[in-house]
Design an enzyme around this catalytic site. Structure first.
Site, PDB file in Angstrom:
ATOM      1  N   GLY A  82      21.833   1.654  -1.537  1.00 34.90           N
ATOM      2  CA  GLY A  82      21.788   2.476  -0.208  1.00 34.90           C
ATOM      3  C   GLY A  82      22.499   3.795  -0.452  1.00 34.90           C
ATOM      4  O   GLY A  82      22.016   4.297  -1.489  1.00 34.90           O
TER       5      GLY A  82
ATOM      6  N   SER B 222       0.832  -1.091   0.008  1.00 31.91           N
ATOM      7  CA  SER B 222       0.027   0.038  -0.106  1.00 31.91           C
ATOM      8  C   SER B 222       0.775   1.349   0.226  1.00 31.91           C
ATOM      9  O   SER B 222       0.350   2.287  -0.610  1.00 31.91           O
ATOM     10  CB  SER B 222      -0.975  -0.093   1.230  1.00 31.91           C
ATOM     11  OG  SER B 222      -0.399  -0.264   2.388  1.00 31.91           O
TER      12      SER B 222
ATOM     13  N   GLY C  76      10.040   2.350   4.734  1.00 35.34           N
ATOM     14  CA  GLY C  76       9.131   2.740   3.566  1.00 35.34           C
ATOM     15  C   GLY C  76      10.056   3.384   2.417  1.00 35.34           C
ATOM     16  O   GLY C  76       9.452   3.657   1.370  1.00 35.34           O
TER      17      GLY C  76
ATOM     18  N   ASP D 172      10.172   1.133  -0.617  1.00 35.43           N
ATOM     19  CA  ASP D 172       8.807   1.446  -1.343  1.00 35.43           C
ATOM     20  C   ASP D 172       8.526   2.713  -2.040  1.00 35.43           C
ATOM     21  O   ASP D 172       8.023   2.716  -3.301  1.00 35.43           O
ATOM     22  CB  ASP D 172       7.548   1.159  -0.435  1.00 35.43           C
ATOM     23  CG  ASP D 172       7.796  -0.234   0.490  1.00 35.43           C
ATOM     24  OD1 ASP D 172       8.181  -1.030   0.048  1.00 35.43           O
ATOM     25  OD2 ASP D 172       7.443  -0.015   1.728  1.00 35.43           O
TER      26      ASP D 172
HETATM   27  O1  KDG Z   1       8.429  -1.421   3.538  1.00 38.24           O
HETATM   28  C1  KDG Z   1       7.889  -0.864   4.443  1.00 38.24           C
HETATM   29  C2  KDG Z   1       6.974  -2.074   5.321  1.00 38.24           C
HETATM   30  O2  KDG Z   1       8.081  -2.828   5.925  1.00 38.24           O
HETATM   31  C3  KDG Z   1       6.230  -1.484   6.307  1.00 38.24           C
HETATM   32  O3  KDG Z   1       5.287  -0.604   5.784  1.00 38.24           O
HETATM   33  C4  KDG Z   1       5.263  -2.775   7.152  1.00 38.24           C
HETATM   34  O4  KDG Z   1       4.806  -3.902   5.394  1.00 38.24           O
HETATM   35  C5  KDG Z   1       5.579  -3.943   6.359  1.00 38.24           C
HETATM   36  C6  KDG Z   1       6.322  -5.068   6.779  1.00 38.24           C
HETATM   37  O5  KDG Z   1       6.032  -6.191   6.543  1.00 38.24           O
HETATM   38  O6  KDG Z   1       7.529  -4.732   7.409  1.00 38.24           O
END
Ligand code: KDG
Length: 327
Positions: free
Chosen positions: A232, A42, A260, A263
Site C-alpha cells: 500500500g 483485461s 484497478g 492490476d
Molecule cells: O481489480 C479491478 C477489478 O476488481 C475490477 O475491474 C472488477 O474484476 C473485477 C472484480 O471482480 O472485482
C-alpha cells in the site's frame, strides 16, 4: 483477426461492463452513470499493451451488446481477442460502482450465472497458448464457479507443461465466495505460479499474521520463484531465492479511486519482469518494483480501472523526471 505469432502474455478471466455513478450521492440517489469496461485480467491486458507488450485475452462473453462492447473496446486498445468465446445462453456480466466522497468505492456485482462463470475446463484450448511466453491469471475468475476455477487450474497446468511462466494475483474478492473456499482454492493455485503478487492483507488472509519477511519466505517455499508483496502506502517488496528488495512508494497527494490499482501494479511489474525473467537480478527486480509502484499509484488518480494508465513513453518520462510540453 488472425492471432499474432508472438504473444508476450495470455490472460484469461471475466471482463464486465462497469456502470459508475457520475456524482457522489450513492446509487440510490444518483441518476447518471458512465459505462466502461472492467475486469482485473483485461485491466492488466490493456495496461501491458500500453507498456509495449503483445497480449491475448480470453474469456466467455454473452452473445449480447455488452459482450460486443467489451470485444470492441479491448480490440481497440490493441489486445488480441481472437480466441474470446461467446455463450448464446448466458449474459455478459455487469457491475456497478458507487463513488462516495469518502472511503473506497462500493461495488455491486451482477455476474452470477454469467457467461464467464460458465467457463468450462473443456473450453481451454491448446491454441490459446500458441506463441505465448507467459500466462497471467487472478483469483477472481476461480471465485465465479467450480468449473471456472477448474478451467483456470487447467490453463495454469497446461501453461506449465508447455514451458510458459505464470503470474498469479490472488485478487481476493470477499463478495464472490466464502472465506474458507477462497483460502483453500487460492492456496492450491500458488504452487502452479512463478510470480505471486499478493497484497499484504491477502497474505495475512492466506497465512495468518506473520512478518513481511516471513510472508515472502513462506510463499517462496510453496513454489513461486518471485513473490511480490504490495504494501500500500509503504511501496512494495520483492523476494527471490536468497534476496529481497524493497521499493519506495510513489507518493500521491490524494486518492480518487483505488479499484484497478493492483492490476496496474501487476502490469508495471510484469512489463519489466518479462524482459528479465531468464536472469532476474536484484537490480532488475528493483526496476520492476519501482515501475509497478508508479503505475499502481497513478491508477488511483482517476475514476475507472485503466483509462488513465500511462504508455511506455509516459512512464519513462515520469521515471526520468522529465516535464513534457503539454501545449
Ligand atoms: O481489480 C479491478 C477489478 O476488481 C475490477 O475491474 C472488477 O474484476 C473485477 C472484480 O471482480 O472485482
Amino acid at each position: 483477426m488472425q492471432p499474432n505469432n508472438r504473444t508476450d502474455v495470455l490472460t484469461i478471466g471475466e471482463s464486465m461492463v462497469l456502470f459508475q455513478t457520475i456524482g457522489e450521492k450513492g446509487i440510490k440517489y444518483e441518476p447518471l452513470f458512465t459505462k466502461s469496461l472492467a475486469g482485473a485480467e483485461s485491466n492488466v491486458a490493456i495496461t501491458l499493451t500500453r507498456l509495449g507488450k503483445k497480449v491475448r485475452w480470453v474469456s466467455k462473453l454473452g452473445k449480447d451488446p455488452f459482450g460486443d462492447y467489451i470485444l470492441s473496446t479491448l480490440g481497440g486498445e490493441g489486445v488480441d481477442v481472437s480466441y474470446a468465446l461467446r455463450d448464446v445462453e448466458k449474459p455478459t456480466a455487469v457491475y456497478f460502482k458507487e463513488s462516495k466522497s469518502y472511503g473506497d468505492p462500493t461495488v455491486y456485482y451482477y455476474r452470477k450465472n454469467s457467461a464467464a462463470s460458465n467457463l468450462q475446463p473443456e473450453d481451454v484450448q491448446k491454441e490459446w497458448f500458441d506463441g505465448v511466453k507467459h500466462l497471467h491469471v487472478t483469483g477472481i475468475t476461480p471465485a465465479l464457479s467450480e468449473n471456472a476455477a477448474e478451467a483456470i487450474r487447467k490453463a495454469m497446468k497446461m501453461a506449465k507443461d508447455m514451458g510458459l511462466t505464470i503470474s498469479f494475483d490472488p485478487n481476493l474478492r470477499r463478495k464472490l465466495w466464502s472465506e474458507e473456499k477462497a483460502r483453500s482454492v487460492l492456496l492450491s493455485l500458488i504452487p502452479l505460479c512463478d510470480v505471486f503478487l499478493p497484497g499484504v492483507e491477502e497474505a495475512e488472509f492466506l497465512l495468518g499474521q506473520q512478518s513481511i519477511e516471513e510472508y515472502g519466505e513462506s510463499f517462496l517455499q510453496m513454489g513461486p520463484k518471485v513473490v511480490v508483496l504490495k504494501l500500500g502506502a509503504e511501496g512494495s517488496i520483492g523476494f527471490i531465492n536468497g534476496d529481497s528488495v524493497k521499493a519506495a512508494p510513489h507518493v500521491v497527494s490524494q486518492v480518487i479511486d483505488t479499484v484497478g490499482a493492483g492490476d496496474a501494479f501487476a502490469a508495471g511489474f510484469l512489463s519489466v519482469y518479462l524482459d528479465n525473467e531468464a536472469a532476474l537480478t536484484h537490480v532488475s527486480l528493483e526496476i520492476a518494483l519501482t515501475r509497478a509502484n508508479i503505475l499502481g499509484a497513478l491508477a488511483t488518480q482517476f475514476k475507472g480501472d485503466w483509462e488513465g494508465n500511462p504508455s511506455l513513453e509516459e512512464i519513462n518520462s515520469i521515471i526520468a523526471g522529465r516535464v513534457e510540453a503539454t501545449r
